[in-house]
Design a protein around this motif. Structure first.
Motif, PDB file in Angstrom:
ATOM      1  N   LYS A 210     -25.499 -32.608   9.496  1.00  0.00           N
ATOM      2  CA  LYS A 210     -24.414 -32.266   8.877  1.00  0.00           C
ATOM      3  C   LYS A 210     -24.464 -31.788   7.415  1.00  0.00           C
ATOM      4  O   LYS A 210     -23.790 -31.242   6.913  1.00  0.00           O
ATOM      5  N   ASP A 447     -16.275 -26.695   9.791  1.00  0.00           N
ATOM      6  CA  ASP A 447     -16.467 -27.862  10.522  1.00  0.00           C
ATOM      7  C   ASP A 447     -15.515 -28.382  11.729  1.00  0.00           C
ATOM      8  O   ASP A 447     -14.336 -28.175  11.484  1.00  0.00           O
ATOM      9  N   GLU A 458     -20.118 -33.409  16.101  1.00  0.00           N
ATOM     10  CA  GLU A 458     -19.720 -32.667  14.939  1.00  0.00           C
ATOM     11  C   GLU A 458     -20.392 -31.437  14.689  1.00  0.00           C
ATOM     12  O   GLU A 458     -21.742 -31.657  14.943  1.00  0.00           O
ATOM     13  N   SER A 459     -20.043 -30.330  14.652  1.00  0.00           N
ATOM     14  CA  SER A 459     -20.428 -28.916  14.546  1.00  0.00           C
ATOM     15  C   SER A 459     -19.964 -28.178  13.709  1.00  0.00           C
ATOM     16  O   SER A 459     -18.728 -28.477  12.993  1.00  0.00           O
ATOM     17  N   TYR A 503     -24.991 -26.069  12.604  1.00  0.00           N
ATOM     18  CA  TYR A 503     -25.713 -27.659  12.791  1.00  0.00           C
ATOM     19  C   TYR A 503     -24.738 -28.204  13.891  1.00  0.00           C
ATOM     20  O   TYR A 503     -23.481 -27.746  14.085  1.00  0.00           O
ATOM     21  N   SER A 504     -25.307 -29.027  14.495  1.00  0.00           N
ATOM     22  CA  SER A 504     -24.573 -30.008  15.571  1.00  0.00           C
ATOM     23  C   SER A 504     -25.161 -31.012  15.616  1.00  0.00           C
ATOM     24  O   SER A 504     -26.134 -31.386  15.500  1.00  0.00           O
ATOM     25  N   GLN A 505     -24.261 -32.401  15.596  1.00  0.00           N
ATOM     26  CA  GLN A 505     -24.833 -33.693  15.580  1.00  0.00           C
ATOM     27  C   GLN A 505     -23.710 -34.544  16.421  1.00  0.00           C
ATOM     28  O   GLN A 505     -22.549 -34.416  16.250  1.00  0.00           O
ATOM     29  N   TYR A 506     -24.314 -35.599  17.006  1.00  0.00           N
ATOM     30  CA  TYR A 506     -23.506 -36.759  17.812  1.00  0.00           C
ATOM     31  C   TYR A 506     -24.017 -37.993  17.393  1.00  0.00           C
ATOM     32  O   TYR A 506     -25.076 -38.464  16.941  1.00  0.00           O
ATOM     33  N   GLY A 518     -29.187 -35.069  15.400  1.00  0.00           N
ATOM     34  CA  GLY A 518     -28.601 -33.672  15.282  1.00  0.00           C
ATOM     35  C   GLY A 518     -29.604 -32.809  14.908  1.00  0.00           C
ATOM     36  O   GLY A 518     -30.785 -32.762  14.759  1.00  0.00           O
ATOM     37  N   ARG A 520     -30.079 -28.741  12.880  1.00  0.00           N
ATOM     38  CA  ARG A 520     -29.421 -27.848  12.026  1.00  0.00           C
ATOM     39  C   ARG A 520     -30.453 -26.601  12.057  1.00  0.00           C
ATOM     40  O   ARG A 520     -31.730 -26.616  12.087  1.00  0.00           O
TER      41      ARG A 520
END
Length: 821
Positions: A210, A447, A458-459, A503-506, A518, A520
């Motif tokens: 992120k 976001d 989160e993306s 981007y995307s993260q968990y 994540g 990016r």
């Protein structure tokens, strides 16, 4: 898009007019002594799924109040560092009625598993899954200074004599101010931020997807002080310097004084912060240099040693404001504005004793002694504005839209006067390098955060653009005879950067394991247009930036973490501008418009321990660097070296850092940090079309310690030491650097004020406090310079707090302009 915005505004309007007036109030107390607990977090939870409905922070009397609650059944969770969390079940709320919970007592207990917290009167350091966090208040010797004076005490950070900052051995890292990215030279932005306005410093050593991937060493986030609970709060500081104890026969005496004030007003839906500061911080000093070049064709060696004054006049001032408007629990707005100015004048008045000799017999062929007065001025005027809007949906997912705009007016000049010596009456050459380099930039972000399963997804999307249009002049008076073509010393250089990113993260937690993973993606375009070249220099690249962080808690006292992050260090305009600047009589400095960005793999493995008397951590880390940028020297003529930026093929760095916060006795607080790493750079170098190879490596270590002795409830003494060992460079070595400091503090006005006496850069006899030698060499040149800075600097500081301040708001900070200052 238009329909979507209308729907958001309609939802905002409906929720605003339908807000209820029910509330929950209570008081948080220490269970052992019934003392109110300030800054305890209170969260209102849904009885159905434990989701957070609303929250508050207790004030100095331990009181909290949660407003505008709909009727229903809720849970209430209260937690504070060093205490056991408490959950109150089955709290009934009815429309338009106030629910009084009375006193709620918290028992001292264990902390949460995903961080290590030092137990004691106040926690000084934390270790979390992706960062280390430090309280700025423990570094009393930094008071009245800047953020640089604070961060140089941390285990991963070193600051050399030139003011260059290194983070885990790299002077390329990213700075965040209250979580907002600042695309500037770290030393420039951090030197403008008053130390007194800093609450915490966070070292993000393996950043997740992120975050922007900028910064070879990682990210330093500065969290500033603002308001918390409903109240009006003011914090003010004044600093003044006593007459200097050192005399380097400089042209002017240094002036050191300044002040800052932060005010915060928070009431119901309004949270307003105002900050203003002025700082004058001159530095006197001396420079001793030795250099030579060899001309193998002419069979000669030219030596040009020099010595004389090297001093700085520096001041900056700024005003910041931020307004948070929380319309209701689903909609909030953040507006920010910043105005600032920074000025720096560097004087180097040097006597040169040039001589040319036969390379074999060493017979002197000619000699010249002259005086060079070199004054370099840099000025910047900064204007910034930012806007953030966050909407929280019914399912507790959140959408944030952010925008930032910046304009920076950057300009300056370098003047070289060559004069006869010792009379200094005749100027036989004057060289001027004026420049104007305005910059415009903006950033747009979108976001989205949503809970999925036991974790959070989160993306987002981000677009960045900055434009810089530089005009660079060059004049010589009188003109040489015969005339010389100086057209390549002047002209224009325009740089455009465009970056699109998604981007995307968990992140989540499963029993004892916390995790973040994540990815990016970025597509970046760069264009450099020069007046001296009909062909623009373009670079486009498309890259993936993966990241992963793990933290495993063995028990309440021990945990371990591992992290990986792919990073990029983009080239700034100074590195890309090929128009030479006559920085000194003996140097030209220029960039390369085809310079490549650096790509870095960061990896770390660490362990954290908390015990009765404090905390301890140790971390192993590794960096693999592609295209490392180096500033290297080559021979321009017999008395001038050309300093240019170029890429080497590769570099690698591995090391270990350790830190501890201890409170062995009630009246002693000790912080100790250490960092040791091995740096190696090797491969091909291209210096102005000439190929060479480099292979240089060595061990480097640094030690930072800080110890505070509480003499009684009103008096305390703090002493600290910053030490950095020798450091290898592409063509030489930087010597070790030592800076000891001490401060005496007296608390007054019932704890609301304090008086401080600071003794900075303490001289330790022949140990060479606050001086550093820089050495570079090649087959046809050698140069070494010892920079000697002031010692025994004495300062007085006064601080006053009307109510307390903590961190919440986000003030705007420079995104683009100060990078080129």
């Amino acid at each position: 898009m238009k329909q979507y915005l209308l729907n958001i505004l309609l939802l905002f309007f409906i929720q605003t007019i339908s807000a209820q007036k029910a509330s929950i109030k209570g008081t948080i107390l220490d269970d052992q002594n019934a003392v109110p607990i300030e800054y305890a977090s209170v969260a209102l939870l849904s009885s159905l799924d434990n989701s957070v409905i609303e929250g508050d922070v207790s004030n100095k009397n331990g009181n909290f109040s949660i407003q505008n609650i709909k009727s229903g059944s809720y849970k209430l969770k209260i937690y504070f560092v060093g205490y056991e969390s408490q959950i109150l079940e089955n709290i009934k709320v009815e429309d338009n009625k106030n629910t009084e919970l009375g006193a709620i007592r918290l028992k001292p207990g264990a902390q949460e598993l995903n961080e290590v917290v030092m137990r004691g009167r106040k926690a000084k350091s934390y270790n979390k899954i992706d960062k280390q966090q430090y309280k700025a208040s423990q570094f009393e010797t930094a008071k009245g200074g800047s953020a640089v004076d604070v961060i140089k005490n941390l285990p991963s950070v070193t600051v050399n004599g030139e003011g260059s900052i290194s983070f885990r051995g790299s002077n390329s890292f990213m700075v965040l101010i209250d979580g907002k990215p600042v695309l500037t030279d770290p030393a420039t932005i951090l030197s403008q931020l008053p130390a007194n306005t800093i609450q915490n410093i966070e070292l993000i050593t393996a950043p997740s997807a992120k975050y922007d991937p900028d910064g070879k060493g990682g990210i330093i986030n500065i969290v500033t002080t603002k308001g918390s609970a409903d109240s009006f709060a003011i914090s003010a500081n004044l600093t003044g310097g006593l007459p200097s104890t050192d005399d380097y026969d400089n042209l002017e005496k240094p002036r050191r004084f300044g002040g800052d004030i932060t005010a915060n007003y928070k009431k119901n839906k309004i949270d307003l912060s105002l900050t203003a500061n002025y700082q004058r911080n001159d530095n006197n000093g001396y420079r001793e240099g030795d250099a030579y070049t060899k001309d193998f064709d002419a069979n000669t060696i030219t030596r040009f040693p020099s010595n004389g004054e090297r001093s700085f006049d520096k001041y900056n001032y700024s005003a910041k404001t931020a307004l948070i408007y929380t319309a209701n629990k689903n909609n909030s707005f953040n507006f920010g504005f910043y105005l600032g100015r920074k000025f720096q004048s560097r004087r180097a008045d040097l006597v040169y004793r040039n001589s040319t000799s036969d390379l074999i017999s060493n017979a002197v062929l000619n000699q010249l002694t002259y005086f060079n007065s070199n004054v370099q001025t840099k000025e910047g005027k900064f204007t910034l504005a930012n806007f953030d809007y966050t909407h929280t949906f019914i399912n507790k997912s959140a959408l944030t839209v952010s925008a930032l705009y910046e304009h920076a007016d950057l300009y300056g000049n370098t003047v070289n006067l060559n004069m006869d010596y010792p009379a200094k009456e005749t100027v036989f050459q004057e060289i001027n390098n004026p420049y104007s380099n305005p910059i415009y930039g903006y950033r747009l972000k979108l976001d989205y955060t949503v809970a999925i399963g036991e974790g959070k997804l989160e993306s987002g999307y981000q677009y960045r653009e900055d434009k810089q249009d530089g005009t660079f002049g060059y004049t010589v008076d009188p003109e040489p005879v015969p005339p010389v073509d100086n057209s390549w010393f002047r002209g224009t250089a325009r740089t455009n950067n465009h970056i699109n990113a998604v981007y995307s993260q968990y992140s989540g937690k499963s029993e004892k394991l916390s995790y973040i993973a994540g990815l990016r993606y970025e597509y970046a375009q760069r264009e450099v247009v020069l007046s001296t070249d009909v062909n623009p220099h373009r670079l486009n690249f498309s890259n993936l930036f993966p990241s992963a962080n793990l933290l495993y808690a063995f028990n309440d006292s021990w945990n371990a973490k591992a992290g990986y992050s792919k990073r990029v260090q983009r080239n700034n305009n100074s590195e890309l501008n090929p128009i030479p600047e006559r920085e000194h009589s003996e140097t030209l400095e220029q960039g390369d418009p085809d310079l490549l960005p650096q790509f870095i793999d960061l990896a770390e493995l660490g362990i954290n321990h908390t015990f009765k008397k404090g905390t301890l951590f140790a971390t192993l880390y590794y960096q693999n660097i592609k295209n490392p940028v180096q500033r290297v020297n080559s021979v321009y003529n017999d008395t001038i070296l050309n300093r240019v930026y170029t890429n080497a093929e590769r570099a690698r760095l591995y090391g270990v850092e350790m830190g501890t916060n201890l409170k062995p006795w009630k009246w002693v607080s000790l912080y100790l940090g250490a960092n040791m790493y091995n740096y190696r750079i090797n491969g091909r170098l291209d210096v102005l079309g000439e190929a060479s190879t480099v292979d240089n490596s060595d061990w480097v270590y640094s030690l930072n310690s800080n110890c505070t002795f509480s003499l009684d409830k009103n008096w305390s003494i703090t002493a600290n030491v910053n030490y950095t060992s020798e450091k290898p460079t592409a063509q030489g070595e930087d010597s070790r650097f030592l800076v000891p400091n001490m401060s005496l503090k007296r608390t007054i006005l019932d704890g609301k004020g304090s008086l401080g006496f600071q003794w900075q850069n303490i001289s330790l006899g022949n140990m060479g406090t606050n001086q550093q030698r820089i050495t570079t060499y090649g087959s046809d040149f050698y140069t070494t310079t010892n920079y000697i800075y002031e010692t025994n600097v004495l300062l007085l500081n006064f601080s006053y707090n009307f109510n307390k301040l903590t961190s919440k708001n986000k003030l705007p900070a420079s995104e683009f302009g100060e990078k080129e200052f």
